[in-house]
Scaffold this motif. Structure first.
Motif, mmCIF file in Angstrom:
data_model
loop_
_atom_site.group_PDB
_atom_site.id
_atom_site.type_symbol
_atom_site.label_atom_id
_atom_site.label_comp_id
_atom_site.label_asym_id
_atom_site.label_seq_id
_atom_site.Cartn_x
_atom_site.Cartn_y
_atom_site.Cartn_z
ATOM 1 N N MET A 42 -27.646 -5.667 89.854
ATOM 2 C CA MET A 42 -27.140 -6.972 89.399
ATOM 3 C C MET A 42 -27.117 -7.947 90.586
ATOM 4 N N ARG A 43 -27.650 -9.135 90.330
ATOM 5 C CA ARG A 43 -27.680 -10.145 91.395
ATOM 6 C C ARG A 43 -26.279 -10.709 91.625
ATOM 7 N N ARG A 44 -25.971 -10.908 92.901
ATOM 8 C CA ARG A 44 -24.701 -11.526 93.243
ATOM 9 C C ARG A 44 -24.762 -13.026 92.932
ATOM 10 N N LEU A 45 -23.594 -13.576 92.659
ATOM 11 C CA LEU A 45 -23.535 -15.003 92.331
ATOM 12 C C LEU A 45 -24.045 -15.857 93.487
ATOM 13 N N VAL A 46 -23.757 -15.422 94.723
ATOM 14 C CA VAL A 46 -24.168 -16.220 95.881
ATOM 15 C C VAL A 46 -25.673 -16.150 96.115
ATOM 16 N N ASP A 47 -26.359 -15.222 95.462
ATOM 17 C CA ASP A 47 -27.812 -15.075 95.636
ATOM 18 C C ASP A 47 -28.607 -15.866 94.611
ATOM 19 N N ILE A 48 -27.939 -16.465 93.629
ATOM 20 C CA ILE A 48 -28.642 -17.227 92.602
ATOM 21 C C ILE A 48 -28.941 -18.621 93.141
ATOM 22 N N ARG A 49 -30.207 -18.950 93.228
ATOM 23 C CA ARG A 49 -30.637 -20.248 93.756
ATOM 24 C C ARG A 49 -31.444 -20.972 92.679
ATOM 25 N N PRO A 50 -30.829 -21.936 91.983
ATOM 26 C CA PRO A 50 -31.532 -22.629 90.897
ATOM 27 C C PRO A 50 -32.736 -23.416 91.417
ATOM 28 N N GLN A 51 -33.766 -23.497 90.594
ATOM 29 C CA GLN A 51 -34.919 -24.324 90.909
ATOM 30 C C GLN A 51 -34.564 -25.800 90.701
ATOM 31 N N ARG A 52 -35.489 -26.671 91.071
ATOM 32 C CA ARG A 52 -35.203 -28.108 91.026
ATOM 33 C C ARG A 52 -34.806 -28.565 89.617
ATOM 34 N N ALA A 53 -35.579 -28.155 88.605
ATOM 35 C CA ALA A 53 -35.262 -28.565 87.234
ATOM 36 C C ALA A 53 -33.895 -28.045 86.805
ATOM 37 N N SER A 54 -33.595 -26.827 87.179
ATOM 38 C CA SER A 54 -32.300 -26.249 86.824
ATOM 39 C C SER A 54 -31.166 -26.974 87.543
ATOM 40 N N ARG A 55 -31.398 -27.355 88.802
ATOM 41 C CA ARG A 55 -30.366 -28.078 89.542
ATOM 42 C C ARG A 55 -30.071 -29.421 88.893
ATOM 43 N N LEU A 56 -31.135 -30.123 88.459
ATOM 44 C CA LEU A 56 -30.939 -31.414 87.796
ATOM 45 C C LEU A 56 -30.160 -31.250 86.499
ATOM 46 N N LEU B 280 -28.090 -28.728 85.686
ATOM 47 C CA LEU B 280 -26.720 -28.328 85.985
ATOM 48 C C LEU B 280 -25.901 -29.517 86.511
ATOM 49 N N GLY B 281 -26.532 -30.359 87.323
ATOM 50 C CA GLY B 281 -25.825 -31.519 87.849
ATOM 51 C C GLY B 281 -25.499 -32.541 86.774
ATOM 52 N N ALA B 282 -26.353 -32.614 85.744
ATOM 53 C CA ALA B 282 -26.126 -33.582 84.668
ATOM 54 C C ALA B 282 -25.045 -33.132 83.696
ATOM 55 N N LEU B 283 -24.841 -31.827 83.582
ATOM 56 C CA LEU B 283 -23.885 -31.319 82.596
ATOM 57 C C LEU B 283 -22.467 -31.860 82.791
ATOM 58 N N PRO B 284 -21.894 -31.806 84.005
ATOM 59 C CA PRO B 284 -20.525 -32.350 84.157
ATOM 60 C C PRO B 284 -20.444 -33.839 83.864
ATOM 61 N N ILE B 285 -21.500 -34.583 84.204
ATOM 62 C CA ILE B 285 -21.492 -36.024 83.953
ATOM 63 C C ILE B 285 -21.511 -36.300 82.453
ATOM 64 N N VAL B 286 -22.376 -35.602 81.734
ATOM 65 C CA VAL B 286 -22.446 -35.765 80.276
ATOM 66 C C VAL B 286 -21.122 -35.358 79.638
ATOM 67 N N ALA B 287 -20.543 -34.255 80.132
ATOM 68 C CA ALA B 287 -19.269 -33.799 79.579
ATOM 69 C C ALA B 287 -18.170 -34.833 79.810
ATOM 70 N N LEU B 288 -18.147 -35.445 81.009
ATOM 71 C CA LEU B 288 -17.147 -36.462 81.313
ATOM 72 C C LEU B 288 -17.314 -37.681 80.412
#
Length: 272
Positions: A1-15, A17-25
């Motif tokens: 099982m991969r550790r949480l600290v080893d998960i590195r999102p790709q550029r599309a995934s980062r965008l 994930l970054g948009a989710l809190p803004i949309v939720a707000l």
């Protein structure tokens, strides 16, 4: 099982994930606003998006009687002028002092304590002094920005220069470099990316000082407009203005990062 600290999102995934809190707000605000207006149509605390859109239309089409410019344009140009001059003065001051204090121990012993003392003085506390000494015009507002961020930048740059490997200075001196050449040829090229980074970190406080100065004594500017309409509880104007200031800050930060990456790729791990 991969550790949480080893998960590195790709550029599309980062965008995403970054948009989710803004949309939720935004969704939470939409629901809360609609609920308040359903209970009280005259509510001003949480204006609807339609009300803010109408207010944005008004201040992007109406003209300021004093400048004959569109309100938002006049406020933006006035604030950016003050901010730009203040940042330029602070950056130039910090660069000169950072190089001097970082490369010359005698200067560091002489001026270092004074810079440290100035750095811990709350800049807003000296605003009345600036108004008394420099008047209520542009000079006092620009001075507040410069005084507010220059000491922090100076201490940061000084610490960076003093942390450079001593071997670099020793080798340059072996080749005949004098104190001026050590600062310009050895320290300065390595200092420039740090200078841009320090400027990026200072942008937030600089906006705070600018808005504080404009709120106290000004007749145009983003901070002036926000504090002018607050007496009418005009949140439909305040919130779009805050969003506009945030957008300007984000664009400035992106521009500085692009300059740093383009001018000093080695400082960002290029080629590794």
């Amino acid at each position: 099982m991969r550790r949480l600290v080893d998960i590195r999102p790709q550029r599309a995934s980062r965008l995403l994930l970054g948009a989710l809190p803004i949309v939720a707000l935004l969704l939470v605000y939409l629901l809360a606003s609609e609920a308040r207006h359903a209970a009280n149509p005259a509510d001003k605390v949480l204006p609807t998006f339609a009300a803010m859109a109408q207010a944005a239309h008004d201040f992007t089409t109406q003209r300021d009687p004093a400048t004959d410019r569109i309100l938002l344009v006049a406020d933006t140009l006035a604030s950016l002028y003050r901010l730009g001059i203040g940042l330029a003065i602070a950056t130039a001051t910090a660069l000169i002092l950072g190089l001097l204090l970082g490369t010359v121990p005698l200067a560091r012993a002489l001026l270092g304590p004074m810079v440290a003392i100035i750095a811990v003085i709350p800049p807003v506390a000296v605003l009345p002094i600036l108004f008394i000494v420099l008047g209520l015009d542009e000079a006092s507002k620009i001075a507040l920005i410069a005084i507010g961020i220059a000491p922090f930048m100076t201490r940061d740059l000084t610490g960076f220069v003093t942390g450079l490997p001593a071997e670099q200075f020793a080798k340059a001196q072996t080749l005949g470099a004098n104190s001026w050449q050590l600062a310009i040829r050895v320290a300065l090229p390595q200092l420039m990316p740090r200078l841009i980074e320090a400027l990026r970190l200072s942008m937030g406080p600089a906006w705070v000082f600018l808005i504080a100065a404009e709120a106290v004594a000004s007749d145009v500017g983003l901070g002036y407009r926000i504090f002018l309409v607050r007496r009418y509880f005009a949140m439909d104007i305040i919130l779009p203005y805050v969003a506009w200031i945030s957008l300007l800050a984000i664009l400035a930060d992106a521009l500085l990062m692009a300059i740093s990456r383009r001018g000093f790729p080695w400082a960002h791990g290029a080629g590794r």
